[in-house]
Design a protein around this motif. Structure first.
Motif, PDB file in Angstrom:
ATOM      1  N   LEU A   1      44.077 -18.702 -55.131  1.00 40.12           N
ATOM      2  CA  LEU A   1      44.869 -19.215 -56.249  1.00 40.12           C
ATOM      3  C   LEU A   1      43.983 -20.686 -56.854  1.00 40.12           C
ATOM      4  O   LEU A   1      43.849 -20.774 -58.479  1.00 40.12           O
ATOM      5  N   LEU A   2      43.656 -21.597 -56.223  1.00 40.67           N
ATOM      6  CA  LEU A   2      42.752 -22.584 -56.798  1.00 40.67           C
ATOM      7  C   LEU A   2      41.537 -22.081 -57.290  1.00 40.67           C
ATOM      8  O   LEU A   2      41.017 -22.693 -58.335  1.00 40.67           O
ATOM      9  N   LYS A   3      40.877 -21.124 -56.924  1.00 34.71           N
ATOM     10  CA  LYS A   3      39.836 -20.556 -57.510  1.00 34.71           C
ATOM     11  C   LYS A   3      39.946 -20.102 -58.928  1.00 34.71           C
ATOM     12  O   LYS A   3      39.103 -20.414 -59.695  1.00 34.71           O
ATOM     13  N   ASN A   4      41.050 -19.435 -59.069  1.00 31.96           N
ATOM     14  CA  ASN A   4      41.310 -18.935 -60.565  1.00 31.96           C
ATOM     15  C   ASN A   4      41.704 -20.068 -61.368  1.00 31.96           C
ATOM     16  O   ASN A   4      41.350 -20.109 -62.525  1.00 31.96           O
ATOM     17  N   VAL A   5      42.243 -21.161 -60.985  1.00 27.56           N
ATOM     18  CA  VAL A   5      42.478 -22.351 -61.776  1.00 27.56           C
ATOM     19  C   VAL A   5      41.248 -22.991 -62.194  1.00 27.56           C
ATOM     20  O   VAL A   5      41.074 -23.590 -63.453  1.00 27.56           O
ATOM     21  N   ILE A   6      40.394 -23.322 -61.360  1.00 30.62           N
ATOM     22  CA  ILE A   6      39.027 -23.723 -61.501  1.00 30.62           C
ATOM     23  C   ILE A   6      38.401 -22.931 -62.467  1.00 30.62           C
ATOM     24  O   ILE A   6      37.608 -23.257 -63.387  1.00 30.62           O
ATOM     25  N   ILE A   7      38.369 -21.609 -62.520  1.00 25.84           N
ATOM     26  CA  ILE A   7      37.778 -20.688 -63.642  1.00 25.84           C
ATOM     27  C   ILE A   7      38.419 -20.851 -64.837  1.00 25.84           C
ATOM     28  O   ILE A   7      37.684 -21.005 -65.864  1.00 25.84           O
ATOM     29  N   GLU A   8      39.757 -21.075 -64.760  1.00 20.89           N
ATOM     30  CA  GLU A   8      40.325 -21.356 -66.086  1.00 20.89           C
ATOM     31  C   GLU A   8      39.988 -22.830 -66.600  1.00 20.89           C
ATOM     32  O   GLU A   8      39.710 -22.766 -67.987  1.00 20.89           O
ATOM     33  N   LEU A   9      39.851 -23.729 -66.077  1.00 22.69           N
ATOM     34  CA  LEU A   9      39.405 -25.018 -66.307  1.00 22.69           C
ATOM     35  C   LEU A   9      38.034 -24.870 -66.797  1.00 22.69           C
ATOM     36  O   LEU A   9      37.881 -25.459 -67.955  1.00 22.69           O
ATOM     37  N   VAL A  10      37.135 -24.167 -66.433  1.00 11.70           N
ATOM     38  CA  VAL A  10      35.768 -24.105 -66.953  1.00 11.70           C
ATOM     39  C   VAL A  10      35.732 -23.310 -68.210  1.00 11.70           C
ATOM     40  O   VAL A  10      35.258 -23.959 -69.176  1.00 11.70           O
ATOM     41  N   LYS A  11      36.695 -22.399 -68.293  1.00 16.08           N
ATOM     42  CA  LYS A  11      36.496 -21.683 -69.649  1.00 16.08           C
ATOM     43  C   LYS A  11      37.320 -22.549 -70.700  1.00 16.08           C
ATOM     44  O   LYS A  11      36.880 -22.377 -71.849  1.00 16.08           O
ATOM     45  N   LYS A  12      38.055 -23.441 -70.433  1.00 15.40           N
ATOM     46  CA  LYS A  12      38.692 -24.509 -71.516  1.00 15.40           C
ATOM     47  C   LYS A  12      37.725 -25.497 -71.687  1.00 15.40           C
ATOM     48  O   LYS A  12      38.006 -26.408 -72.453  1.00 15.40           O
ATOM     49  N   GLY A  13      36.415 -25.556 -71.098  1.00 14.32           N
ATOM     50  CA  GLY A  13      35.574 -26.648 -71.304  1.00 14.32           C
ATOM     51  C   GLY A  13      35.539 -27.900 -70.417  1.00 14.32           C
ATOM     52  O   GLY A  13      34.866 -28.862 -70.759  1.00 14.32           O
ATOM     53  N   THR A  14      36.238 -27.720 -69.395  1.00 11.90           N
ATOM     54  CA  THR A  14      35.989 -28.769 -68.251  1.00 11.90           C
ATOM     55  C   THR A  14      34.745 -28.632 -67.420  1.00 11.90           C
ATOM     56  O   THR A  14      34.271 -27.666 -67.255  1.00 11.90           O
ATOM     57  N   TYR A  15      33.906 -29.889 -67.460  1.00 14.23           N
ATOM     58  CA  TYR A  15      32.536 -29.796 -66.712  1.00 14.23           C
ATOM     59  C   TYR A  15      33.393 -30.319 -65.125  1.00 14.23           C
ATOM     60  O   TYR A  15      33.957 -31.265 -65.104  1.00 14.23           O
ATOM     61  N   ILE A  16      32.981 -29.591 -64.219  1.00 12.55           N
ATOM     62  CA  ILE A  16      33.093 -29.732 -62.491  1.00 12.55           C
ATOM     63  C   ILE A  16      32.236 -30.331 -61.943  1.00 12.55           C
ATOM     64  O   ILE A  16      31.144 -29.669 -61.809  1.00 12.55           O
ATOM     65  N   ILE A  17      32.172 -31.393 -61.066  1.00 10.97           N
ATOM     66  CA  ILE A  17      31.248 -31.700 -60.068  1.00 10.97           C
ATOM     67  C   ILE A  17      32.032 -31.493 -58.801  1.00 10.97           C
ATOM     68  O   ILE A  17      33.001 -32.100 -58.579  1.00 10.97           O
ATOM     69  N   MET A  18      31.514 -30.478 -57.680  1.00 10.93           N
ATOM     70  CA  MET A  18      32.245 -30.102 -56.845  1.00 10.93           C
ATOM     71  C   MET A  18      31.343 -30.260 -55.424  1.00 10.93           C
ATOM     72  O   MET A  18      30.374 -29.819 -55.371  1.00 10.93           O
ATOM     73  N   SER A  19      31.943 -31.236 -54.484  1.00 17.24           N
ATOM     74  CA  SER A  19      31.326 -31.182 -53.083  1.00 17.24           C
ATOM     75  C   SER A  19      31.939 -30.254 -52.138  1.00 17.24           C
ATOM     76  O   SER A  19      33.220 -30.105 -52.143  1.00 17.24           O
ATOM     77  N   SER A  20      31.069 -29.475 -51.435  1.00 17.68           N
ATOM     78  CA  SER A  20      31.922 -28.426 -50.355  1.00 17.68           C
ATOM     79  C   SER A  20      30.821 -28.168 -49.358  1.00 17.68           C
ATOM     80  O   SER A  20      29.725 -27.984 -49.673  1.00 17.68           O
ATOM     81  N   HIS A  21      31.621 -28.037 -48.051  1.00 15.35           N
ATOM     82  CA  HIS A  21      30.966 -27.337 -47.124  1.00 15.35           C
ATOM     83  C   HIS A  21      30.863 -26.105 -47.163  1.00 15.35           C
ATOM     84  O   HIS A  21      30.181 -25.527 -46.312  1.00 15.35           O
ATOM     85  N   GLN A  22      31.434 -25.354 -48.045  1.00 14.01           N
ATOM     86  CA  GLN A  22      31.770 -23.947 -48.017  1.00 14.01           C
ATOM     87  C   GLN A  22      30.480 -23.398 -48.979  1.00 14.01           C
ATOM     88  O   GLN A  22      30.909 -23.328 -50.278  1.00 14.01           O
ATOM     89  N   MET A  23      29.369 -22.828 -48.355  1.00 14.93           N
ATOM     90  CA  MET A  23      28.370 -22.563 -49.338  1.00 14.93           C
ATOM     91  C   MET A  23      28.785 -21.352 -50.238  1.00 14.93           C
ATOM     92  O   MET A  23      28.341 -21.217 -51.479  1.00 14.93           O
ATOM     93  N   PHE A  24      29.623 -20.406 -49.648  1.00  9.63           N
ATOM     94  CA  PHE A  24      29.770 -19.446 -50.596  1.00  9.63           C
ATOM     95  C   PHE A  24      30.706 -19.622 -51.694  1.00  9.63           C
ATOM     96  O   PHE A  24      30.450 -19.069 -52.822  1.00  9.63           O
ATOM     97  N   SER A  25      31.551 -20.826 -51.533  1.00  7.63           N
ATOM     98  CA  SER A  25      32.104 -21.250 -52.822  1.00  7.63           C
ATOM     99  C   SER A  25      31.364 -21.975 -53.810  1.00  7.63           C
ATOM    100  O   SER A  25      31.336 -21.609 -55.038  1.00  7.63           O
ATOM    101  N   ILE A  26      30.270 -22.705 -53.396  1.00  6.61           N
ATOM    102  CA  ILE A  26      29.389 -23.227 -54.221  1.00  6.61           C
ATOM    103  C   ILE A  26      28.475 -22.326 -54.856  1.00  6.61           C
ATOM    104  O   ILE A  26      28.384 -22.218 -56.112  1.00  6.61           O
ATOM    105  N   GLU A  27      28.219 -21.227 -54.152  1.00  2.00           N
ATOM    106  CA  GLU A  27      27.281 -20.287 -54.637  1.00  2.00           C
ATOM    107  C   GLU A  27      28.013 -19.258 -55.741  1.00  2.00           C
ATOM    108  O   GLU A  27      27.403 -18.843 -56.797  1.00  2.00           O
ATOM    109  N   GLU A  28      29.241 -19.358 -55.391  1.00  4.90           N
ATOM    110  CA  GLU A  28      30.150 -18.243 -56.328  1.00  4.90           C
ATOM    111  C   GLU A  28      30.305 -18.881 -57.601  1.00  4.90           C
ATOM    112  O   GLU A  28      30.415 -18.271 -58.830  1.00  4.90           O
TER     113      GLU A  28
END
Length: 274
Positions: free
Chosen positions: A145-172
């Motif tokens: 759910l959260l991933k879909n929201v993040i994708i929507e935000l990026v499409k709307k023009g938001t720039y996101i700085i994301m820190s995560s230990h989950q390498m797959f999420s960052i790579e995705e």
């Protein structure tokens, strides 16, 4: 550093590398010792930049109705009441927390509390959004759910700085990354371009029959195997194609054959592993 006006920038590092400290300095929560931090030529302050922040330390007011505290933060960020209400209901529906709006957070699971706090970070339509470990503690359904929201935000023009230990999420998600080690930058740049500098190091193979002996006869090491699915260490594409030729000669039915570049996980371990 100049950013595109939308996208995701991945900030990586081991525990204690300085990720959260860096994010807090970007947002002015901690005072920097030196250097400049700006967004589109302006210092990152509320009066200059419309930003949102999801901290690693989760926290909502446990005894205040969710609707009331979301409205409070929206108005605190300068939103008009009608616009705030509209955004509140929109994101509550997207994150499937509509039914909790008249409840207090103490009655919610930690995952749903986290989604409420995420709404607090995005309700005011920020142009810059900082997410510190956004998927930590979420089950697979809520992570999606959260991933879909993040994708929507990026499409709307938001720039996101994301820190995560989950390498797959960052790579995705991330197009650009920065890896910190003990407060120092050890790698930064476009993730695709970084990967292109590395030779292929793994081969993913799936067959109808057991070919473990054949793989070893070719002189290759099996990194992992299960039910005739293999991850094989290689030092270049030529080794992979040599194995493919031997499989063809042995009339082995191949269901999957993929030569792979190092993953972000592999690169991270190379750069910061002791």
């Amino acid at each position: 550093m100049k950013y595109k006006n939308h996208g995701i920038y991945g900030l990586l590092g081991t525990n204690g590398a300085g990720k959260t400290t860096t994010l807090r300095m970007i947002l002015g929560i901690l005072k920097k010792d030196s250097g400049q931090i700006s967004w589109n030529g302006k210092e990152v302050q509320r009066k200059h930049v419309n930003f949102g922040y999801l901290p690693e330390e989760r926290g909502v007011y446990p005894k205040t109705k969710i609707h009331d505290q979301l409205m409070y933060f929206a108005r605190l960020k300068g939103m008009k009441k009608a616009n705030a209400e509209e955004n509140l209901l929109y994101w509550a529906k997207k994150l499937e927390v509509e039914q909790y709006l008249q409840m207090t957070p103490e009655k919610l699971s930690k995952g749903n509390q986290q989604k409420i706090q995420f709404i607090t970070a995005i309700i005011h339509d920020p142009e810059l959004l900082v997410l510190d470990e956004p998927f930590s503690g979420l089950d697979p359904v809520n992570t999606e759910l959260l991933k879909n929201v993040i994708i929507e935000l990026v499409k709307k023009g938001t720039y996101i700085i994301m820190s995560s230990h989950q390498m797959f999420s960052i790579e995705e998600f991330a197009s650009d990354v920065l890896i910190l080690n003990k407060g120092k930058t050890v790698l930064q740049g476009n993730l695709k371009q970084i990967k292109e500098t590395y030779a292929a190091n793994k081969l993913s193979l799936s067959t109808k029959q057991n070919v473990e002996d054949l793989i070893k006869q070719v002189g290759l090491e099996i990194y992992h195997s299960k039910d005739n699915e293999y991850i094989i260490n290689i030092t270049g594409e030529e080794q992979g194609y040599k194995l493919f030729d031997e499989l063809a000669k042995a009339h082995v039915k191949v269901e999957k054959f993929e030569i792979m570049k190092p993953s972000l996980h592999d690169i991270f371990i190379e750069k910061v592993g002791e």
